[in-house]
Design an enzyme around this catalytic site. Structure first.
Site, PDB file in Angstrom:
ATOM      1  N   HIS A 131     -59.937  16.606  23.165  1.00  0.00           N
ATOM      2  CA  HIS A 131     -60.350  17.979  22.838  1.00  0.00           C
ATOM      3  C   HIS A 131     -59.340  18.845  22.086  1.00  0.00           C
ATOM      4  CE1 HIS A 131     -63.674  16.885  25.284  1.00  0.00           C
ATOM      5  NE2 HIS A 131     -63.086  17.078  26.438  1.00  0.00           N
ATOM      6  N   GLU A 165     -64.016  14.725  37.814  1.00  0.00           N
ATOM      7  CA  GLU A 165     -62.977  13.905  37.175  1.00  0.00           C
ATOM      8  C   GLU A 165     -62.885  12.606  37.995  1.00  0.00           C
ATOM      9  OE1 GLU A 165     -60.433  13.661  34.580  1.00  0.00           O
ATOM     10  OE2 GLU A 165     -60.300  11.800  35.716  1.00  0.00           O
ATOM     11  N   GLU A 183     -76.101  15.553  39.465  1.00  0.00           N
ATOM     12  CA  GLU A 183     -77.037  15.111  38.450  1.00  0.00           C
ATOM     13  C   GLU A 183     -76.631  13.767  37.852  1.00  0.00           C
ATOM     14  OE1 GLU A 183     -77.271  18.293  35.650  1.00  0.00           O
ATOM     15  OE2 GLU A 183     -78.814  19.305  36.817  1.00  0.00           O
ATOM     16  N   CYS A 233     -61.408  22.859  33.136  1.00  0.00           N
ATOM     17  CA  CYS A 233     -61.399  22.901  31.672  1.00  0.00           C
ATOM     18  C   CYS A 233     -62.266  24.095  31.264  1.00  0.00           C
ATOM     19  CB  CYS A 233     -61.947  21.600  31.088  1.00  0.00           C
ATOM     20  SG  CYS A 233     -60.976  20.164  31.596  1.00  0.00           S
ATOM     21  N   SER A 266     -64.364   8.041  32.161  1.00  0.00           N
ATOM     22  CA  SER A 266     -63.850   9.100  31.304  1.00  0.00           C
ATOM     23  C   SER A 266     -62.863   9.953  32.097  1.00  0.00           C
ATOM     24  CB  SER A 266     -65.032   9.964  30.844  1.00  0.00           C
ATOM     25  OG  SER A 266     -64.556  11.076  30.145  1.00  0.00           O
TER      26      SER A 266
HETATM   27  S1  SF4 Z   1     -62.271  17.273  34.013  1.00  0.00           S
HETATM   28 FE1  SF4 Z   1     -64.330  16.994  33.064  1.00  0.00          FE
HETATM   29  S2  SF4 Z   1     -65.778  17.776  34.633  1.00  0.00           S
HETATM   30 FE2  SF4 Z   1     -63.718  18.525  35.187  1.00  0.00          FE
HETATM   31  S3  SF4 Z   1     -63.574  20.573  34.277  1.00  0.00           S
HETATM   32 FE3  SF4 Z   1     -62.669  19.120  32.779  1.00  0.00          FE
HETATM   33  S4  SF4 Z   1     -64.365  18.507  31.424  1.00  0.00           S
HETATM   34 FE4  SF4 Z   1     -65.286  19.473  33.248  1.00  0.00          FE
END
Ligand code: SF4
Length: 364
Positions: free
Chosen positions: A220, A165, A91, A115, A196
């Site tokens: 986080h 990632e 997406e 995560c 990111s």
């Molecule tokens: S690295 Fe980003 S996309 Fe991968 S599990 Fe963690 S928050 Fe989700």
């Protein structure tokens, strides 16, 4: 097999044309045709000699991921689901605002990092996207919104915050970034392209050296105990190392701050004490905070923090002098809000294996 030219940045394309016995300026021409005019075949490239077009038709291709679905939200947010083969889809979301248009793009099919609050992380991992599939998302968004070199730029910012990632798909992401920044590609400013990461420290150092764009870190948590639970990568690169990497990144970054993303999870990381801990944690890293109210998804096991908790948390950070934004939920009606970029992942149940690779790979 034909070579997909969408996988090359200008350097790669120049090399490719040299191998074909062609002049380097041909690479610039073809790059502009593909990325600025949205050409999908070589016959459209009218300023190339017929003989070269013929040669390209024989040896090369421009393969763009196919569009599976397109949606538009009542608030103007748009979402595209692109087919990347074997039952997988990724997406891409466009978020219009009064002063900018931001495209959020994906770098992997799924994600191996697990995560615990992330809906992508729950879907498993299939594979890395190719550079063509990454840049193909920008290509599609431009096409869908009728962008040409002559009309106004609709997409002013790109954030690599979709599925995956980005640092775990380093080479392909860097090639795609290079096309985004190139004047013969999309000509975006380094300051307006953001990668990111959840904190892959060695890759942060590499990115700083080869393609220093703006950086956002999915933080986080304010301490290792909480972060180990919700961002398992923290066990490999704990907060102290991550903060040091942020400081090193800033030496070459196009912006003089890091953006810390912080998802607000009720009762987990949203207490006043966490906000105070956070202030201490980032004291040596010039930064801004983006607080993200959690978007619940089925069986997530988490709840969104109350508005009151988010307000108190924000106020503590602001009173300490930080710039803090609370992310507005956009595109709710098409599931385009943060953490809901789900796509379609055929989990190869290689998540564990991939995770091992990441951990072992970084030890050398
Ligand atoms: S690295 Fe980003 S996309 Fe991968 S599990 Fe963690 S928050 Fe989700």
């Amino acid at each position: 097999m034909k070579t997909n030219l969408l996988n090359y940045d200008l350097q790669g394309l120049t090399r490719h044309f040299a191998d074909m016995g062609e002049k380097p300026f041909r690479a610039k021409q073809v790059m502009r045709w593909m990325h600025q005019s949205g050409a999908q075949n070589f016959d459209e490239m009218t300023d190339l000699a017929k003989s070269l077009r013929h040669k390209l038709n024989e040896q090369a291709s421009i393969e763009i991921p196919k569009l599976m679905m397109s949606q538009e939200s009542s608030d103007g947010t748009r979402k595209w689901l692109l087919d990347v083969g074997t039952g997988n889809g990724v997406e891409t979301v466009f978020i219009p605002e009064s002063d900018r248009g931001t495209l959020c793009i994906s770098s992997q099919v799924g994600c191996a990092l697990e995560c615990t609050f992330c809906s992508t992380g729950r879907q498993g991992f299939n594979r890395n996207l190719t550079a063509a599939e990454i840049i193909g998302q920008l290509w599609w968004a431009n096409k869908a919104m009728g962008v040409t070199p002559k009309n106004e730029r609709v997409i002013s910012n790109v954030v690599m915050m979709g599925m995956g990632e980005p640092m775990a798909n380093f080479d392909n992401v860097v090639t795609a970034l290079s096309i985004m920044l190139d004047d013969h590609g999309y000509g975006l400013s380094r300051r307006r392209v953001t990668v990111s990461t959840s904190g892959m420290v060695p890759q942060m150092d590499r990115l700083r050296d080869v393609m220093p764009v703006a950086l956002a870190v999915s933080l986080h948590a304010s301490n290792d105990e909480v972060r180990n639970q919700i961002v398992p990568l923290n066990k490999k690169y704990p907060l102290k190392e991550l903060m040091a990497a942020c400081q090193r990144y800033l030496v070459k970054a196009p912006r003089d701050f890091i953006t810390f993303e912080y998802v607000m999870l009720d009762g987990i990381n949203d207490k006043a004490q966490h906000a105070r801990e956070l202030i201490e944690l980032v004291k040596d890293v010039p930064c801004k905070f983006n607080l993200i109210p959690f978007n619940p998804f089925p069986n997530s096991g988490y709840e969104r923090s109350s508005n009151e908790n988010i307000r108190v948390f924000r106020d503590i950070l602001q009173q300490a002098g930080f710039v803090v934004t609370v992310r507005k939920t956009r595109g709710d009606d098409i599931d385009a809000a943060c953490g809901q970029l789900a796509g379609q992942v055929q989990d190869k149940t290689r998540r564990q294996q991939k995770w091992q690779q990441i951990l072992i790979g970084q030890q050398g």
